[in-house]
Design a protein around this motif. Structure first.
Motif, PDB file in Angstrom:
ATOM      1  N   ARG A 168       0.860  -1.182   0.000  1.00 21.43           N
ATOM      2  CA  ARG A 168       0.000   0.000   0.000  1.00 21.43           C
ATOM      3  C   ARG A 168       0.894   1.228   0.000  1.00 21.43           C
ATOM      4  O   ARG A 168       1.774   1.373   0.851  1.00 21.43           O
ATOM      5  CB  ARG A 168      -0.926   0.008   1.220  1.00 21.43           C
ATOM      6  CG  ARG A 168      -1.889   1.197   1.230  1.00 21.43           C
ATOM      7  CD  ARG A 168      -2.887   1.091   2.364  1.00 21.43           C
ATOM      8  NE  ARG A 168      -3.848   0.030   2.132  1.00 21.43           N
ATOM      9  CZ  ARG A 168      -4.923   0.127   1.334  1.00 21.43           C
ATOM     10  NH1 ARG A 168      -5.138   1.279   0.677  1.00 21.43           N
ATOM     11  NH2 ARG A 168      -5.747  -0.864   1.176  1.00 21.43           N
ATOM     12  N   ASN A 169       0.651   2.113  -0.964  1.00 21.82           N
ATOM     13  CA  ASN A 169       1.485   3.307  -1.117  1.00 21.82           C
ATOM     14  C   ASN A 169       0.600   4.537  -1.311  1.00 21.82           C
ATOM     15  O   ASN A 169       0.435   5.031  -2.425  1.00 21.82           O
ATOM     16  CB  ASN A 169       2.437   3.128  -2.316  1.00 21.82           C
ATOM     17  CG  ASN A 169       3.418   4.263  -2.453  1.00 21.82           C
ATOM     18  OD1 ASN A 169       3.998   4.717  -1.473  1.00 21.82           O
ATOM     19  ND2 ASN A 169       3.614   4.732  -3.680  1.00 21.82           N
ATOM     20  N   PRO A 170       0.002   5.060  -0.236  1.00 20.60           N
ATOM     21  CA  PRO A 170      -0.855   6.263  -0.353  1.00 20.60           C
ATOM     22  C   PRO A 170      -0.063   7.426  -0.948  1.00 20.60           C
ATOM     23  O   PRO A 170       1.152   7.523  -0.743  1.00 20.60           O
ATOM     24  CB  PRO A 170      -1.248   6.535   1.104  1.00 20.60           C
ATOM     25  CG  PRO A 170      -1.087   5.211   1.793  1.00 20.60           C
ATOM     26  CD  PRO A 170       0.070   4.551   1.127  1.00 20.60           C
ATOM     27  N   PRO A 171      -0.750   8.282  -1.738  1.00 20.69           N
ATOM     28  CA  PRO A 171      -2.208   8.352  -1.919  1.00 20.69           C
ATOM     29  C   PRO A 171      -2.794   7.393  -2.936  1.00 20.69           C
ATOM     30  O   PRO A 171      -3.961   7.526  -3.315  1.00 20.69           O
ATOM     31  CB  PRO A 171      -2.411   9.800  -2.361  1.00 20.69           C
ATOM     32  CG  PRO A 171      -1.173  10.135  -3.101  1.00 20.69           C
ATOM     33  CD  PRO A 171      -0.061   9.421  -2.377  1.00 20.69           C
ATOM     34  N   ASP A 172      -2.003   6.411  -3.429  1.00 20.73           N
ATOM     35  CA  ASP A 172      -2.550   5.405  -4.326  1.00 20.73           C
ATOM     36  C   ASP A 172      -3.673   4.662  -3.603  1.00 20.73           C
ATOM     37  O   ASP A 172      -3.476   4.145  -2.508  1.00 20.73           O
ATOM     38  CB  ASP A 172      -1.444   4.415  -4.742  1.00 20.73           C
ATOM     39  CG  ASP A 172      -1.684   3.840  -6.117  1.00 20.73           C
ATOM     40  OD1 ASP A 172      -2.858   3.729  -6.505  1.00 20.73           O
ATOM     41  OD2 ASP A 172      -0.705   3.520  -6.803  1.00 20.73           O
ATOM     42  N   ARG A 173      -4.849   4.619  -4.195  1.00 18.12           N
ATOM     43  CA  ARG A 173      -6.004   4.036  -3.535  1.00 18.12           C
ATOM     44  C   ARG A 173      -6.037   2.521  -3.614  1.00 18.12           C
ATOM     45  O   ARG A 173      -6.747   1.873  -2.850  1.00 18.12           O
ATOM     46  CB  ARG A 173      -7.284   4.600  -4.166  1.00 18.12           C
ATOM     47  CG  ARG A 173      -7.415   6.109  -4.043  1.00 18.12           C
ATOM     48  CD  ARG A 173      -8.645   6.588  -4.769  1.00 18.12           C
ATOM     49  NE  ARG A 173      -8.760   8.045  -4.708  1.00 18.12           N
ATOM     50  CZ  ARG A 173      -9.730   8.734  -5.290  1.00 18.12           C
ATOM     51  NH1 ARG A 173     -10.662   8.097  -6.006  1.00 18.12           N
ATOM     52  NH2 ARG A 173      -9.765  10.054  -5.189  1.00 18.12           N
ATOM     53  N   ILE A 174      -5.310   1.963  -4.572  1.00 19.90           N
ATOM     54  CA  ILE A 174      -5.358   0.520  -4.784  1.00 19.90           C
ATOM     55  C   ILE A 174      -4.253  -0.172  -4.005  1.00 19.90           C
ATOM     56  O   ILE A 174      -3.098   0.235  -4.032  1.00 19.90           O
ATOM     57  CB  ILE A 174      -5.218   0.194  -6.284  1.00 19.90           C
ATOM     58  CG1 ILE A 174      -6.366   0.833  -7.060  1.00 19.90           C
ATOM     59  CG2 ILE A 174      -5.184  -1.310  -6.522  1.00 19.90           C
ATOM     60  CD1 ILE A 174      -6.282   0.640  -8.555  1.00 19.90           C
ATOM     61  N   GLN A 175      -4.608  -1.231  -3.300  1.00 26.19           N
ATOM     62  CA  GLN A 175      -3.605  -2.062  -2.613  1.00 26.19           C
ATOM     63  C   GLN A 175      -3.077  -3.101  -3.583  1.00 26.19           C
ATOM     64  O   GLN A 175      -3.840  -3.833  -4.216  1.00 26.19           O
ATOM     65  CB  GLN A 175      -4.218  -2.750  -1.396  1.00 26.19           C
ATOM     66  CG  GLN A 175      -3.256  -3.746  -0.734  1.00 26.19           C
ATOM     67  CD  GLN A 175      -3.855  -4.406   0.487  1.00 26.19           C
ATOM     68  OE1 GLN A 175      -3.779  -3.877   1.587  1.00 26.19           O
ATOM     69  NE2 GLN A 175      -4.470  -5.572   0.304  1.00 26.19           N
ATOM     70  N   GLY A 176      -1.745  -3.154  -3.726  1.00 32.21           N
ATOM     71  CA  GLY A 176      -1.145  -4.146  -4.601  1.00 32.21           C
ATOM     72  C   GLY A 176      -1.054  -5.492  -3.921  1.00 32.21           C
ATOM     73  O   GLY A 176      -0.867  -5.589  -2.704  1.00 32.21           O
ATOM     74  N   HIS A 177      -1.183  -6.560  -4.728  1.00 31.34           N
ATOM     75  CA  HIS A 177      -1.131  -7.920  -4.184  1.00 31.34           C
ATOM     76  C   HIS A 177      -0.470  -8.851  -5.193  1.00 31.34           C
ATOM     77  O   HIS A 177      -0.967  -9.039  -6.303  1.00 31.34           O
ATOM     78  CB  HIS A 177      -2.545  -8.420  -3.865  1.00 31.34           C
ATOM     79  CG  HIS A 177      -2.581  -9.789  -3.269  1.00 31.34           C
ATOM     80  ND1 HIS A 177      -3.738 -10.557  -3.240  1.00 31.34           N
ATOM     81  CD2 HIS A 177      -1.621 -10.530  -2.669  1.00 31.34           C
ATOM     82  CE1 HIS A 177      -3.483 -11.706  -2.647  1.00 31.34           C
ATOM     83  NE2 HIS A 177      -2.202 -11.715  -2.304  1.00 31.34           N
ATOM     84  N   GLY A 178       0.682  -9.399  -4.807  1.00 34.15           N
ATOM     85  CA  GLY A 178       1.373 -10.382  -5.635  1.00 34.15           C
ATOM     86  C   GLY A 178       1.269 -11.752  -5.009  1.00 34.15           C
ATOM     87  O   GLY A 178       1.418 -11.911  -3.799  1.00 34.15           O
TER      88      GLY A 178
END
Length: 228
Positions: free
Chosen positions: A135-145
């Motif tokens: 999670r890298n705010p302000p990016d709203r999407i949580q990344g998942h690998g």
């Protein structure tokens, strides 16, 4: 071996070098509020070795150490429960677990968005699903690998090139024999043609000699005594 987005390729570990070209291209045309996590979907690891499990994320926003968050979790193939073994909240914190103890280390580079880890002395019980959450705010999407790791007890057999070499040698030998045969046949035909030309020339020369010698033979016969 390619490094792909999310889950696509089956690869052999332990060591993979990642090119950042994809990240550069992504940063040139990055849509707002989007994140991607690049991982190898499936890796095969030899029992007792060390493996590097890579996780790299792309984001439109520069990482803020005060807001950035990351979790590594493990999940057994037959169990939906995830066990966290590493996290980042204002600092990287490996979590000691009964499963991994101190065998997990962070080897990535936050400045390059690299969240990779290593797992040493891999055991058969380490087989399962490894999740990399970002999670890298302000990016709203949580990344998942998602990485599916399989532990094997022996290396796959090396590719045997003996058959290929034998086939290549056979084909090459046959081709060489064919060329040699063609050369021999051509030489024989040329030799026969030369012999035929020689015979024709010889016959022509003999014909000329006979034509020139005819009258002389007739004269000689005229002076021969008549038969009694």
């Amino acid at each position: 071996m390619h490094f792909t987005l999310q889950k696509r390729n089956k690869t052999w570990m332990p060591a993979i070098n990642l090119s950042i070209v994809g990240l550069v291209v992504y940063s040139m045309a990055c849509p707002v509020s989007s994140m991607d996590v690049l991982v190898h979907n499936q890796i095969n690891v030899l029992n007792g070795t060390m493996v590097r499990i890579q996780c790299i994320f792309t984001s439109c926003y520069k990482m803020d150490v005060n807001k950035f968050a990351m979790n590594w979790t493990y999940q057994e193939n037959t169990n939906e429960t995830e066990e966290m073994f590493m996290t980042y909240k204002k600092g990287m914190m490996p979590l000691r677990t009964d499963r991994f103890s101190d065998r997990v280390q962070f080897v990535g580079n936050l400045e390059k968005n690299d969240l990779s880890i290593t797992l040493s002395d891999v055991q058969l019980s380490d087989e399962g699903v490894y999740n990399c959450y970002v999670r890298n705010p302000p990016d709203r999407i949580q990344g998942h690998g998602i990485i599916n790791m399989f532990v094997v007890t022996e290396l796959p057999p090396p590719r045997d090139s003996t058959i290929a070499v034998a086939i290549g040698a056979s084909v090459g030998g046959a081709l060489a024999l064919l060329i040699l045969s063609m050369v021999v046949v051509k030489c024989i035909r040329r030799h026969k043609k030369q012999e035929l030309i020689s015979d024709e020339q010889k016959m022509e020369e003999e014909g000329k000699l006979d034509a020139e010698g005819g009258p002389e033979e007739g004269t000689k016969k005229a002076f021969l005594p008549e038969d009694v």
